[in-house]
Write a protein that holds these residues in place. Structure first.
Motif, PDB file in Angstrom:
ATOM      1  N   SER A 139       7.279  -5.180 -13.546  1.00 39.14           N
ATOM      2  CA  SER A 139       6.263  -5.340 -12.503  1.00 39.14           C
ATOM      3  C   SER A 139       6.829  -4.904 -11.156  1.00 39.14           C
ATOM      4  O   SER A 139       8.047  -4.680 -11.018  1.00 39.14           O
ATOM      5  CB  SER A 139       5.812  -6.797 -12.417  1.00 39.14           C
ATOM      6  N   ARG A 140       5.960  -4.800 -10.167  1.00 41.76           N
ATOM      7  CA  ARG A 140       6.397  -4.419  -8.838  1.00 41.76           C
ATOM      8  C   ARG A 140       7.376  -5.445  -8.278  1.00 41.76           C
ATOM      9  O   ARG A 140       8.365  -5.094  -7.621  1.00 41.76           O
ATOM     10  CB  ARG A 140       5.183  -4.287  -7.918  1.00 41.76           C
ATOM     11  N   GLU A 141       7.123  -6.721  -8.531  1.00 40.54           N
ATOM     12  CA  GLU A 141       8.018  -7.781  -8.072  1.00 40.54           C
ATOM     13  C   GLU A 141       9.387  -7.673  -8.733  1.00 40.54           C
ATOM     14  O   GLU A 141      10.429  -7.857  -8.083  1.00 40.54           O
ATOM     15  CB  GLU A 141       7.401  -9.148  -8.354  1.00 40.54           C
ATOM     16  N   ASP A 142       9.398  -7.339 -10.032  1.00 44.82           N
ATOM     17  CA  ASP A 142      10.677  -7.184 -10.742  1.00 44.82           C
ATOM     18  C   ASP A 142      11.477  -6.020 -10.175  1.00 44.82           C
ATOM     19  O   ASP A 142      12.699  -6.109  -9.996  1.00 44.82           O
ATOM     20  CB  ASP A 142      10.433  -6.977 -12.240  1.00 44.82           C
ATOM     21  N   LEU A 143      10.777  -4.906  -9.895  1.00 43.68           N
ATOM     22  CA  LEU A 143      11.460  -3.736  -9.354  1.00 43.68           C
ATOM     23  C   LEU A 143      12.034  -4.026  -7.970  1.00 43.68           C
ATOM     24  O   LEU A 143      13.171  -3.645  -7.658  1.00 43.68           O
ATOM     25  CB  LEU A 143      10.485  -2.554  -9.272  1.00 43.68           C
ATOM     26  N   ALA A 144      11.245  -4.711  -7.134  1.00 48.46           N
ATOM     27  CA  ALA A 144      11.723  -5.049  -5.798  1.00 48.46           C
ATOM     28  C   ALA A 144      12.929  -5.982  -5.863  1.00 48.46           C
ATOM     29  O   ALA A 144      13.896  -5.822  -5.107  1.00 48.46           O
ATOM     30  CB  ALA A 144      10.600  -5.693  -4.987  1.00 48.46           C
ATOM     31  N   ILE A 168      18.447   1.899   3.998  1.00 53.29           N
ATOM     32  CA  ILE A 168      17.469   1.012   4.627  1.00 53.29           C
ATOM     33  C   ILE A 168      16.510   1.801   5.508  1.00 53.29           C
ATOM     34  O   ILE A 168      15.293   1.578   5.494  1.00 53.29           O
ATOM     35  CB  ILE A 168      18.180  -0.077   5.465  1.00 53.29           C
ATOM     36  N   ASP A 169      17.051   2.749   6.269  1.00 43.12           N
ATOM     37  CA  ASP A 169      16.219   3.551   7.154  1.00 43.12           C
ATOM     38  C   ASP A 169      15.194   4.352   6.344  1.00 43.12           C
ATOM     39  O   ASP A 169      14.039   4.504   6.757  1.00 43.12           O
ATOM     40  CB  ASP A 169      17.096   4.485   7.982  1.00 43.12           C
ATOM     41  N   GLY A 170      15.609   4.868   5.190  1.00 45.28           N
ATOM     42  CA  GLY A 170      14.685   5.615   4.339  1.00 45.28           C
ATOM     43  C   GLY A 170      13.554   4.741   3.819  1.00 45.28           C
ATOM     44  O   GLY A 170      12.391   5.175   3.759  1.00 45.28           O
ATOM     45  N   ILE A 171      13.870   3.515   3.442  1.00 40.12           N
ATOM     46  CA  ILE A 171      12.835   2.590   2.960  1.00 40.12           C
ATOM     47  C   ILE A 171      11.879   2.242   4.085  1.00 40.12           C
ATOM     48  O   ILE A 171      10.646   2.195   3.892  1.00 40.12           O
ATOM     49  CB  ILE A 171      13.480   1.315   2.381  1.00 40.12           C
ATOM     50  N   VAL A 172      12.410   1.993   5.286  1.00 35.08           N
ATOM     51  CA  VAL A 172      11.562   1.661   6.428  1.00 35.08           C
ATOM     52  C   VAL A 172      10.597   2.802   6.727  1.00 35.08           C
ATOM     53  O   VAL A 172       9.412   2.585   6.996  1.00 35.08           O
ATOM     54  CB  VAL A 172      12.429   1.340   7.664  1.00 35.08           C
ATOM     55  N   GLN A 173      11.075   4.047   6.645  1.00 38.22           N
ATOM     56  CA  GLN A 173      10.214   5.186   6.934  1.00 38.22           C
ATOM     57  C   GLN A 173       9.133   5.339   5.870  1.00 38.22           C
ATOM     58  O   GLN A 173       7.997   5.710   6.183  1.00 38.22           O
ATOM     59  CB  GLN A 173      11.048   6.464   7.022  1.00 38.22           C
ATOM     60  N   LYS A 174       9.460   5.064   4.629  1.00 39.20           N
ATOM     61  CA  LYS A 174       8.441   5.100   3.577  1.00 39.20           C
ATOM     62  C   LYS A 174       7.433   3.969   3.769  1.00 39.20           C
ATOM     63  O   LYS A 174       6.263   4.092   3.411  1.00 39.20           O
ATOM     64  CB  LYS A 174       9.088   4.970   2.195  1.00 39.20           C
ATOM     65  N   ARG A 175       7.908   2.866   4.323  1.00 41.47           N
ATOM     66  CA  ARG A 175       7.076   1.675   4.496  1.00 41.47           C
ATOM     67  C   ARG A 175       6.069   1.821   5.631  1.00 41.47           C
ATOM     68  O   ARG A 175       4.948   1.319   5.561  1.00 41.47           O
ATOM     69  CB  ARG A 175       8.001   0.471   4.762  1.00 41.47           C
ATOM     70  N   GLU A 176       6.440   2.544   6.699  1.00 43.82           N
ATOM     71  CA  GLU A 176       5.597   2.625   7.883  1.00 43.82           C
ATOM     72  C   GLU A 176       4.552   3.724   7.741  1.00 43.82           C
ATOM     73  O   GLU A 176       4.822   4.787   7.191  1.00 43.82           O
ATOM     74  CB  GLU A 176       6.449   2.891   9.127  1.00 43.82           C
ATOM     75  N   PRO A 177       3.318   3.489   8.243  1.00 43.37           N
ATOM     76  CA  PRO A 177       2.279   4.523   8.189  1.00 43.37           C
ATOM     77  C   PRO A 177       2.644   5.689   9.098  1.00 43.37           C
ATOM     78  O   PRO A 177       3.284   5.507  10.138  1.00 43.37           O
ATOM     79  CB  PRO A 177       1.028   3.794   8.700  1.00 43.37           C
ATOM     80  N   GLN A 185       0.809  -1.214   0.000  1.00 44.20           N
ATOM     81  CA  GLN A 185       0.000   0.000   0.000  1.00 44.20           C
ATOM     82  C   GLN A 185       0.844   1.266   0.000  1.00 44.20           C
ATOM     83  O   GLN A 185       0.435   2.284  -0.553  1.00 44.20           O
ATOM     84  CB  GLN A 185      -0.940   0.000   1.208  1.00 44.20           C
ATOM     85  N   ARG A 186       2.019   1.221   0.613  1.00 41.07           N
ATOM     86  CA  ARG A 186       2.849   2.414   0.693  1.00 41.07           C
ATOM     87  C   ARG A 186       4.048   2.357  -0.250  1.00 41.07           C
ATOM     88  O   ARG A 186       4.430   3.374  -0.826  1.00 41.07           O
ATOM     89  CB  ARG A 186       3.308   2.643   2.142  1.00 41.07           C
ATOM     90  N   LEU A 187       4.645   1.190  -0.385  1.00 41.78           N
ATOM     91  CA  LEU A 187       5.750   1.052  -1.338  1.00 41.78           C
ATOM     92  C   LEU A 187       5.159   0.588  -2.672  1.00 41.78           C
ATOM     93  O   LEU A 187       5.310  -0.558  -3.089  1.00 41.78           O
ATOM     94  CB  LEU A 187       6.786   0.054  -0.810  1.00 41.78           C
TER      95      LEU A 187
END
Length: 374
Positions: free
Chosen positions: A47-52, A65-74, A24-26
């Motif tokens: 696709s999203r899976e390919d990009l990941a 990693i910290d930036g991705i976690v912050q984007k991931r969390e509501p 939902q967020r990433l």
């Protein structure tokens, strides 16, 4: 040594799990943005899976990693609230000393800040970390904050806190410190339905709660959860969700008697035929979501939620103001918005006082019924 380093670093599988779990967020657009930040332009056909998968193979440092976690969390955690009333007035000095003692006991494991509030009250804020092993490895360490308020009212102290085990332990520790200094036990009062032994009385707690808020008119019941006191052999509740749209007048099949817990969603559920039949069969309300309109200008509509953590025993009362539909040009806006802290304080106090009043009335009714039977 390699096993130890694995706990301090993230491999490609960890990063992939992190990227793919936050759908939902990433989103695909966010993943493309992460690639563009590195000067990489991916095919629109990916696709999203390919990009990941591709991003997980790139080098990542701690800040990545910290930036991705912050984007991931509501951005907002909507924790429910609870309260406990202490049968004694705590002084500001007592609360300060108890909060200081707690801060010294936890040391650097938690960040504790505390200060006087509104003259006779006190505020304690504790930032701490917990591990949630049900999540992907890079998200298991969760940072939380427990904001606890001590409010002095009529010779007693109301403690308002998040409905979490951690916050309850903090309050218990502070209360124990005060008790040790006073060398006396402080009585606690909580909202519990253990004294209401019939399904009808337990349901009445909720129906009266939502219809008795001072200066607020009940508009609608949005969601119900009901349970039965009858428990199966393993002692666990069975659950089932039912989407129920009464405007379509679609017939819904009734649940078998072996189902002990279910949820109904729709409009005006307290008056629904399904609810009435469930009550007749021994089911009672354990949680409810409703909307009430403020009777004065601005006549905003607020959406509330209240229920019990232990649904069968009726203990662990918790509640929440989910948001408001603001009044606008004689009607109300369609989207729900967050309420302000000052609004939330007033609304919480209304729910707390109304719940105490309703419970006291029902306990009297229960005692009267018992006396008449004897």
């Amino acid at each position: 040594m390699s096993d130890f380093l694995d706990h301090l670093s993230a491999n490609d599988n960890d990063i992939y799990d992190l990227l793919i779990s936050g759908k939902q967020r990433l989103t695909t657009a966010v993943l493309r943005e992460l690639a563009r930040d590195r000067g990489i332009f991916c095919s629109p056909e990916d696709s999203r899976e390919d990009l990941a998968d591709y991003l997980s193979l790139l080098p990542h440092d701690y800040h990545d990693i910290d930036g991705i976690v912050q984007k991931r969390e509501p951005p907002h955690r909507r924790e429910k609230t609870t309260f406990v009333r202490l049968g004694s007035q705590l002084s500001v000095q007592e609360m300060k000393e108890a909060a200081t003692a707690y801060a010294e006991a936890v040391g650097f494991n938690e960040s504790v800040t505390h200060r006087p509030k509104s003259g006779t009250g006190y505020s304690v804020s504790v930032a701490y970390e917990e591990f949630n092993h049900t999540r992907t490895r890079l998200l298991q360490r969760e940072r939380h904050e427990a904001n606890i308020e001590f409010l002095v009212e009529n010779g007693q102290t109301v403690v308002r806190l998040p409905a979490t085990d951690k916050a309850k332990r903090i309050v218990a520790a502070i209360k124990e410190t005060v008790e040790q200094k006073r060398k006396e036990k402080i009585i606690e009062e909580m909202i519990e339905l253990t004294g209401l032994t019939t399904p009808a009385l337990r349901s009445k707690f909720f129906t009266r709660l939502i219809s008795s808020l001072p200066k607020y008119k009940l508009k609608n019941v949005m969601n119900l959860k009901v349970s039965s006191l009858q428990v199966g052999g393993d002692g666990e509740e069975e659950g089932l969700d039912l989407e129920n749209d009464l405007e379509d007048d679609a017939s819904k099949e009734m649940f078998a008697a072996v189902v002990h817990s279910m949820a109904l969603s729709g409009q005006n559920l307290v008056q629904s035929q399904e609810y009435k039949e469930l009550t007749a069969r021994g089911f009672f309300i354990t949680a409810i979501t409703w909307r009430s309109e403020f009777e004065h200008n601005p006549n905003d509509i607020y959406q509330f939620d209240a229920g019990f953590e232990d649904r069968k025993s009726g203990t662990g009362f918790r509640y929440q103001v989910q948001g408001a539909f603001r009044a606008h040009k004689g009607t109300h806006r369609k989207s729900i918005v967050h309420v302000t802290d000052s609004e939330k304080t007033v609304l919480f106090a209304l729910i707390e006082e109304t719940a105490r009043k309703v419970l006291a009335e029902l306990l009297k009714e229960a005692a009267s019924d018992e006396s008449s039977k004897e």
